[in-house]
Scaffold this motif. Structure first.
Motif, PDB file in Angstrom:
ATOM      1  N   ALA A   1     111.980  50.880  25.476  1.00  0.00           N
ATOM      2  CA  ALA A   1     112.811  51.770  24.657  1.00  0.00           C
ATOM      3  C   ALA A   1     114.154  51.164  24.300  1.00  0.00           C
ATOM      4  CB  ALA A   1     113.025  53.085  25.398  1.00  0.00           C
ATOM      5  N   GLN A   2     114.585  50.137  25.017  1.00  0.00           N
ATOM      6  CA  GLN A   2     115.888  49.554  24.735  1.00  0.00           C
ATOM      7  C   GLN A   2     115.774  48.165  24.115  1.00  0.00           C
ATOM      8  OE1 GLN A   2     119.845  49.990  27.049  1.00  0.00           O
ATOM      9  NE2 GLN A   2     118.735  48.346  28.072  1.00  0.00           N
ATOM     10  N   GLU A   3     115.406  47.156  24.904  1.00  0.00           N
ATOM     11  CA  GLU A   3     115.366  45.789  24.367  1.00  0.00           C
ATOM     12  C   GLU A   3     114.372  45.649  23.229  1.00  0.00           C
ATOM     13  OE1 GLU A   3     116.917  45.177  28.561  1.00  0.00           O
ATOM     14  OE2 GLU A   3     115.624  46.587  27.490  1.00  0.00           O
ATOM     15  N   ARG A   4     113.180  46.197  23.421  1.00  0.00           N
ATOM     16  CA  ARG A   4     112.162  46.048  22.378  1.00  0.00           C
ATOM     17  C   ARG A   4     112.498  46.894  21.157  1.00  0.00           C
ATOM     18  NH1 ARG A   4     106.266  45.476  25.407  1.00  0.00           N
ATOM     19  NH2 ARG A   4     106.032  43.311  24.699  1.00  0.00           N
ATOM     20  N   ARG A   5     113.050  48.066  21.370  1.00  0.00           N
ATOM     21  CA  ARG A   5     113.463  48.895  20.224  1.00  0.00           C
ATOM     22  C   ARG A   5     114.492  48.158  19.381  1.00  0.00           C
ATOM     23  NH1 ARG A   5     117.946  51.812  19.432  1.00  0.00           N
ATOM     24  NH2 ARG A   5     118.537  51.623  21.622  1.00  0.00           N
ATOM     25  N   LEU A   6     115.502  47.589  20.016  1.00  0.00           N
ATOM     26  CA  LEU A   6     116.530  46.884  19.251  1.00  0.00           C
ATOM     27  C   LEU A   6     115.976  45.624  18.603  1.00  0.00           C
ATOM     28  CD1 LEU A   6     119.633  47.422  21.525  1.00  0.00           C
ATOM     29  CD2 LEU A   6     119.422  48.088  19.127  1.00  0.00           C
ATOM     30  N   PHE A   7     115.054  44.954  19.278  1.00  0.00           N
ATOM     31  CA  PHE A   7     114.449  43.762  18.683  1.00  0.00           C
ATOM     32  C   PHE A   7     113.705  44.139  17.406  1.00  0.00           C
ATOM     33  CE2 PHE A   7     111.133  40.506  18.227  1.00  0.00           C
ATOM     34  CZ  PHE A   7     111.909  39.348  18.298  1.00  0.00           C
ATOM     35  N   VAL A   8     112.938  45.219  17.458  1.00  0.00           N
ATOM     36  CA  VAL A   8     112.152  45.640  16.292  1.00  0.00           C
ATOM     37  C   VAL A   8     113.056  46.177  15.189  1.00  0.00           C
ATOM     38  CG1 VAL A   8     110.432  47.298  15.474  1.00  0.00           C
ATOM     39  CG2 VAL A   8     110.060  46.069  17.631  1.00  0.00           C
ATOM     40  N   ILE A   9     113.961  47.078  15.537  1.00  0.00           N
ATOM     41  CA  ILE A   9     114.812  47.705  14.524  1.00  0.00           C
ATOM     42  C   ILE A   9     115.697  46.667  13.836  1.00  0.00           C
ATOM     43  CG2 ILE A   9     116.678  49.351  14.155  1.00  0.00           C
ATOM     44  CD1 ILE A   9     113.967  50.650  14.636  1.00  0.00           C
ATOM     45  N   ASN A  10     116.318  45.802  14.618  1.00  0.00           N
ATOM     46  CA  ASN A  10     117.145  44.758  14.011  1.00  0.00           C
ATOM     47  C   ASN A  10     116.300  43.757  13.236  1.00  0.00           C
ATOM     48  OD1 ASN A  10     119.545  45.828  14.911  1.00  0.00           O
ATOM     49  ND2 ASN A  10     119.709  44.505  16.689  1.00  0.00           N
ATOM     50  N   GLY A  11     115.155  43.411  13.808  1.00  0.00           N
ATOM     51  CA  GLY A  11     114.299  42.448  13.132  1.00  0.00           C
ATOM     52  C   GLY A  11     113.804  42.941  11.792  1.00  0.00           C
ATOM     53  N   PHE A  12     113.640  44.261  11.666  1.00  0.00           N
ATOM     54  CA  PHE A  12     113.107  44.845  10.437  1.00  0.00           C
ATOM     55  C   PHE A  12     114.221  45.248   9.461  1.00  0.00           C
ATOM     56  CE2 PHE A  12     110.188  48.235   8.460  1.00  0.00           C
ATOM     57  CZ  PHE A  12     109.454  47.290   7.756  1.00  0.00           C
ATOM     58  N   SER A  13     115.434  44.776   9.717  1.00  0.00           N
ATOM     59  CA  SER A  13     116.563  45.137   8.854  1.00  0.00           C
ATOM     60  C   SER A  13     116.754  44.173   7.692  1.00  0.00           C
ATOM     61  CB  SER A  13     117.850  45.171   9.674  1.00  0.00           C
ATOM     62  OG  SER A  13     118.222  43.855  10.081  1.00  0.00           O
ATOM     63  N   GLY A  14     116.180  42.971   7.778  1.00  0.00           N
ATOM     64  CA  GLY A  14     116.403  41.966   6.750  1.00  0.00           C
ATOM     65  C   GLY A  14     117.696  41.199   6.931  1.00  0.00           C
ATOM     66  N   LEU A  15     118.379  41.378   8.066  1.00  0.00           N
ATOM     67  CA  LEU A  15     119.668  40.730   8.286  1.00  0.00           C
ATOM     68  C   LEU A  15     119.629  39.649   9.360  1.00  0.00           C
ATOM     69  CD1 LEU A  15     121.994  43.898   8.344  1.00  0.00           C
ATOM     70  CD2 LEU A  15     121.126  42.615   6.372  1.00  0.00           C
ATOM     71  N   PHE A  16     118.483  39.523  10.050  1.00  0.00           N
ATOM     72  CA  PHE A  16     118.418  38.639  11.213  1.00  0.00           C
ATOM     73  C   PHE A  16     117.227  37.688  11.140  1.00  0.00           C
ATOM     74  CE2 PHE A  16     120.647  42.402  12.651  1.00  0.00           C
ATOM     75  CZ  PHE A  16     121.680  41.887  13.434  1.00  0.00           C
ATOM     76  N   ASN A  17     117.318  36.636  11.941  1.00  0.00           N
ATOM     77  CA  ASN A  17     116.164  35.812  12.276  1.00  0.00           C
ATOM     78  C   ASN A  17     116.181  35.616  13.782  1.00  0.00           C
ATOM     79  OD1 ASN A  17     117.635  33.064  12.787  1.00  0.00           O
ATOM     80  ND2 ASN A  17     118.371  33.740  10.780  1.00  0.00           N
ATOM     81  N   THR A  18     115.133  35.023  14.347  1.00  0.00           N
ATOM     82  CA  THR A  18     115.023  34.993  15.800  1.00  0.00           C
ATOM     83  C   THR A  18     114.486  33.662  16.318  1.00  0.00           C
ATOM     84  OG1 THR A  18     114.119  36.150  17.735  1.00  0.00           O
ATOM     85  CG2 THR A  18     112.690  35.984  15.792  1.00  0.00           C
ATOM     86  N   ARG A  19     114.906  33.316  17.523  1.00  0.00           N
ATOM     87  CA  ARG A  19     114.389  32.152  18.252  1.00  0.00           C
ATOM     88  C   ARG A  19     113.202  32.538  19.133  1.00  0.00           C
ATOM     89  NH1 ARG A  19     117.952  28.166  20.124  1.00  0.00           N
ATOM     90  NH2 ARG A  19     117.196  28.654  22.208  1.00  0.00           N
ATOM     91  N   LYS A  20     112.920  33.834  19.274  1.00  0.00           N
ATOM     92  CA  LYS A  20     111.857  34.262  20.175  1.00  0.00           C
ATOM     93  C   LYS A  20     110.511  33.701  19.724  1.00  0.00           C
ATOM     94  CE  LYS A  20     109.788  38.340  22.301  1.00  0.00           C
ATOM     95  NZ  LYS A  20     109.609  39.812  22.251  1.00  0.00           N
ATOM     96  N   GLN A  21     109.778  33.125  20.646  1.00  0.00           N
ATOM     97  CA  GLN A  21     108.477  32.487  20.408  1.00  0.00           C
ATOM     98  C   GLN A  21     108.609  31.226  19.560  1.00  0.00           C
ATOM     99  OE1 GLN A  21     105.067  34.994  19.549  1.00  0.00           O
ATOM    100  NE2 GLN A  21     106.135  36.805  20.290  1.00  0.00           N
ATOM    101  N   GLY A  22     109.755  30.564  19.651  1.00  0.00           N
ATOM    102  CA  GLY A  22     109.890  29.281  18.968  1.00  0.00           C
ATOM    103  C   GLY A  22     111.160  29.184  18.152  1.00  0.00           C
ATOM    104  N   ASN A  23     111.938  28.128  18.376  1.00  0.00           N
ATOM    105  CA  ASN A  23     113.184  27.942  17.654  1.00  0.00           C
ATOM    106  C   ASN A  23     112.906  27.254  16.321  1.00  0.00           C
ATOM    107  OD1 ASN A  23     115.908  27.876  17.059  1.00  0.00           O
ATOM    108  ND2 ASN A  23     116.310  26.033  18.274  1.00  0.00           N
ATOM    109  N   ASN A  24     112.165  27.985  15.469  1.00  0.00           N
ATOM    110  CA  ASN A  24     111.801  27.422  14.167  1.00  0.00           C
ATOM    111  C   ASN A  24     111.539  28.535  13.170  1.00  0.00           C
ATOM    112  OD1 ASN A  24     108.710  27.981  14.102  1.00  0.00           O
ATOM    113  ND2 ASN A  24     109.055  27.016  16.090  1.00  0.00           N
TER     114      ASN A  24
END
Length: 512
Positions: free
Chosen positions: A54-77
């Motif tokens: 409800a916390q870490e995964r929620r923020l990962f999904v909500i932020n990830g689906f905003s169009g403002l971020f990218n991520t290193r999770k599962q590979g720094n590429n």
């Protein structure tokens, strides 16, 4: 606040294995006559909101689906599974989305239990125990409303669960969005009437429910297709939003903290600016925010740096407000490698804008808000609370609402936010209604980026607004490069909602 954190430690330990169809923590109806047990039940509800799902995964999904971020999770590429799907606005069925879904529905199940079992009393009651029961029940309604608002904004039609689970109703069909909003409004209104502050520091007050209601009405104001059938589609939802928000403002319960950066530190928990804040305890092991979102090797160990902000979003902020004190508190682009177990210990790490953008790895600044600021911190877990609603956002809401109503108040609220960071309001003073609207939508981004509302703010004015104000400008930025930038989807079906998680589709025969 200390006692709340201790209770969360206990509840996280006892109830850590609960799932979506759990028997919520306390089911004996007689227990709900005991004030201490009722407080424990409430802490069990909030403990559900501080779980990894409800916390870490929620923020990962909500932020990830905003169009403002990218991520290193599962590979720094640029081609890792998250960047090519969720973070590119091309969502598929992934474990983080499924986790968020399960985490929020678990909190809903616990809230349902409290609502079903706690007796409430006349609002004017002066009896301490009765006021406590009202406050706890109100917070259960508030959490349920907040969870459904979080879910419906990204999934659309979802199951609506308001009763305790039985052998007959453990599967639920999808409920139309309009009906979900009807329930959200009803719950938030009840919460607003029942919450009275009896539970004390660390728990939200009725003003959190009023702020939630204002957010809901703002959403309906620009999306008439979402208006519940029991409300008139011709209602002035901007006026309704104003009435709720101005009530919070005129209560004088909240003020901006003088130092923006202090909001995201351990030392300034439950500040004068905080309206709804999740209480986090390292000993309770109920938050890995610091581990996941502290820039890689910024501290001694356990840091992954999963959130990086698109370079063009940083450039917008720095160009609009050069020298803005919020920049250093929000983004990080240069720091010393403080991890003695890494090969580059002691070296300076630089990413954009501290160095040129030559590839994905150095092409974007880290989001710094959720970082553990103590570079000697070595624990997987951390103590820093997570703010959900704060006064600065309320001021921006009032500025936007006032601009839509043209009531002449919009400059009052935006000026208060800008003054905190030493910024001028001159561009707003000369703005017409349309220009002010565009500027305030960006202001949410500059003030609140990464705090869990970006995905909604970007979509709240419809697909075309999101497309033309965020997606296309990103995809066509002059500094764009396919080896370092995500290409955001321009397909409305992909962009506007997440798919229902496979785990729900595979176990719920009532959903096709």
């Amino acid at each position: 606040m200390k006692n709340l954190k201790i209770l969360i430690l206990f509840l996280c330990t006892v109830f850590s294995s609960c799932d979506l169809d759990e028997d919520p923590p306390i089911l004996d109806e007689g227990v709900y006559d005991d004030p201490r047990a009722v407080i424990s039940a409430l802490d069990g509800i909030y403990a559900a909101l501080t779980t990894y799902n409800a916390q870490e995964r929620r923020l990962f999904v909500i932020n990830g689906f905003s169009g403002l971020f990218n991520t290193r999770k599962q590979g720094n590429n640029i081609n890792n599974p998250n960047n090519t799907n969720l973070f590119s606005l091309k969502p598929n069925n992934d474990s983080d989305t499924a986790g968020m879904w399960a985490g929020l529905y678990t909190a809903i199940a616990r809230a349902n239990t409290a609502i079903a079992n706690i007796e409430t009393y006349e609002e004017s009651t002066a009896i301490p125990d009765e006021r406590l029961f009202n406050d706890v029940a109100g917070q259960a309604y508030f959490v349920r409303s907040w969870c459904y608002f979080s879910l419906v904004r990204v999934f659309g039609d979802i199951p609506l669960l308001t009763d305790l689970p039985t052998s007959e109703n453990f599967m639920n069909e999808l409920t139309e969005v309009k009906e979900i909003y009807k329930q959200i409004i009803s719950d938030a209104q009840i919460a607003s009437n029942l919450m009275n502050g009896t539970t004390g520091l660390g728990y939200p007050k009725s003003f959190a429910a009023k702020m939630l209601l204002s957010k809901v009405y703002m959403t309906l104001a620009t999306n008439p297709e979402l208006v519940p059938d029991n409300l008139s589609s011709t209602s002035n939802f901007w006026e309704l939003a104003y009435n709720e928000a101005i009530n919070v403002y005129e209560s004088q319960n909240y003020v901006l903290t003088p130092d923006y950066g202090s909001l995201f530190t351990l030392e300034n928990e439950n500040s004068s600016e905080s309206i709804f804040e999740l209480q986090i305890s390292q000993v309770a092991s109920n938050s890995q925010m610091g581990r996941n979102y502290t820039p890689n090797n910024y501290k001694v160990s356990q840091n992954f740096g999963w959130f990086k902000v698109h370079a063009d979003i940083y450039d917008q902020h720095a160009s609009e407000y050069p020298g803005d004190s919020r920049l250093d508190a929000t983004y990080l682009s240069e720091y010393i490698n403080n991890n003695p177990n890494s090969g580059g210990f002691g070296n300076t790490i630089k990413v954009y804008p501290s160095r040129n953008r030559t590839n994905y790895s150095n092409g974007h600044p880290f989001l710094f808000k959720y970082a553990v600021k103590d570079i000697t911190h070595s624990n997987q877990y951390d103590d820093k609370n997570v703010i959900i609603y704060r006064y600065a956002e309320l001021l921006l809401m009032l500025a936007e609402i006032s601009n839509e109503l043209q009531n002449g108040e919009q400059l009052i609220y935006i000026t208060e936010v800008l003054n905190r960071s030493g910024l001028s309001n001159s561009a707003y003073m000369t703005a017409d209604q349309s220009t002010f609207r565009d500027k305030i939508m960006k202001e949410y981004r500059f003030e609140l980026i990464g705090e869990g509302e970006d995905a909604h703010h970007n979509r709240r004015r419809g697909f075309n607004y999101f497309l033309n104000k965020t997606i296309i400008p990103h995809n066509t930025t002059p500094n764009f490069g396919t080896n370092r930038d995500l290409t955001l989807s321009e397909d409305e079906i992909q962009v506007m909602s997440l798919p229902i998680p496979l785990i729900e589709l595979n176990t719920n025969d009532l959903i096709d």
